[in-house]
Structures are given as structure tokens and as C-alpha cells.
Design a protein around this motif. Structure first.
Motif, short mmCIF file in Angstrom:
data_model
loop_
_atom_site.label_atom_id
_atom_site.label_comp_id
_atom_site.label_asym_id
_atom_site.label_seq_id
_atom_site.Cartn_x
_atom_site.Cartn_y
_atom_site.Cartn_z
N TRP A 53 0.84 -1.20 0.00
CA TRP A 53 0.00 0.00 0.00
C TRP A 53 0.87 1.25 0.00
O TRP A 53 0.62 2.19 -0.76
CB TRP A 53 -0.91 0.00 1.22
CG TRP A 53 -1.72 1.24 1.33
CD1 TRP A 53 -2.95 1.46 0.78
CD2 TRP A 53 -1.35 2.46 1.99
NE1 TRP A 53 -3.36 2.74 1.07
CE2 TRP A 53 -2.41 3.38 1.81
CE3 TRP A 53 -0.24 2.85 2.72
CZ2 TRP A 53 -2.37 4.67 2.33
CZ3 TRP A 53 -0.21 4.14 3.24
CH2 TRP A 53 -1.26 5.02 3.04
N ALA A 54 1.90 1.28 0.83
CA ALA A 54 2.77 2.45 0.94
C ALA A 54 3.50 2.70 -0.38
O ALA A 54 3.65 3.85 -0.80
CB ALA A 54 3.77 2.26 2.08
N GLU A 55 3.94 1.65 -1.03
CA GLU A 55 4.62 1.79 -2.33
C GLU A 55 3.66 2.37 -3.37
O GLU A 55 4.03 3.27 -4.12
CB GLU A 55 5.15 0.43 -2.78
CG GLU A 55 5.98 0.50 -4.04
CD GLU A 55 6.54 -0.86 -4.41
OE1 GLU A 55 6.54 -1.18 -5.61
OE2 GLU A 55 6.97 -1.60 -3.50
N ALA A 56 2.43 1.87 -3.41
CA ALA A 56 1.43 2.38 -4.35
C ALA A 56 1.13 3.85 -4.06
O ALA A 56 1.02 4.67 -4.98
CB ALA A 56 0.16 1.54 -4.29
N TYR A 57 0.99 4.20 -2.79
CA TYR A 57 0.73 5.59 -2.40
C TYR A 57 1.87 6.50 -2.87
O TYR A 57 1.62 7.58 -3.42
CB TYR A 57 0.55 5.71 -0.89
CG TYR A 57 0.53 7.15 -0.43
CD1 TYR A 57 -0.62 7.91 -0.56
CD2 TYR A 57 1.68 7.75 0.07
CE1 TYR A 57 -0.64 9.24 -0.18
CE2 TYR A 57 1.68 9.08 0.44
CZ TYR A 57 0.53 9.82 0.32
OH TYR A 57 0.53 11.14 0.69
#
Length: 73
Positions: A53-57
Motif C-alpha cells: 500500500w505504501a509503495e502504491a501511495y
């Protein structure tokens, strides 16, 4: 709870007590983050779902930073 420092190749490793491993549901190959907090070390398991999720954000934020700022107003 006590752990033990051991030599692993040219590095050092921490042996975690079984009780702690069981409580945190850790297994061989799990990733952890290690942070220095003054004279202490903090070791936390990495949640792969949150990591994705953090990478996508970060990608979205990089590509659409201006749009996100405008939407935030």
C-alpha cells in the motif's frame, strides 16, 4: 525477555526467544525494520500488505502530487 547476539558471516545477528517469535507469528524469511532509538534498538515486523500500500501511495503521490493538493483544498 533476553536475546543473544551471534556472529553470522561478517555480520552479527540477534537470536529471538521462541516465546517472542510465537507471540509475533514470525517465521524464517520475514522482514523486519530496525531503528535506533537513542541507545536502544527497536525491531518491528514488516507488514507486506502495508508495504505494498505504501509503495502504491508513493507512486500516486509522485505522479499526481498537484492534483492531490488541489483535491485536499
Amino acid at each position: 525477555m533476553e536475546g543473544k547476539i551471534r556472529k553470522v558471516g561478517n555480520s552479527l545477528g540477534v537470536i529471538l526467544p521462541k516465546q517472542l517469535v510465537d507471540e509475533l507469528h514470525l517465521k524464517t524469511g520475514d522482514k523486519v525494520t530496525i531503528e535506533r532509538k537513542g541507545s536502544n534498538l527497536e525491531i518491528r515486523p514488516i507488514d507486506p500488505e502495508f508495504e505494498n500500500w505504501a509503495e502504491a501511495y508513493n507512486e500516486i503521490n509522485k505522479d499526481y502530487k498537484d492534483v492531490l493538493k488541489a483535491l485536499a483544498k
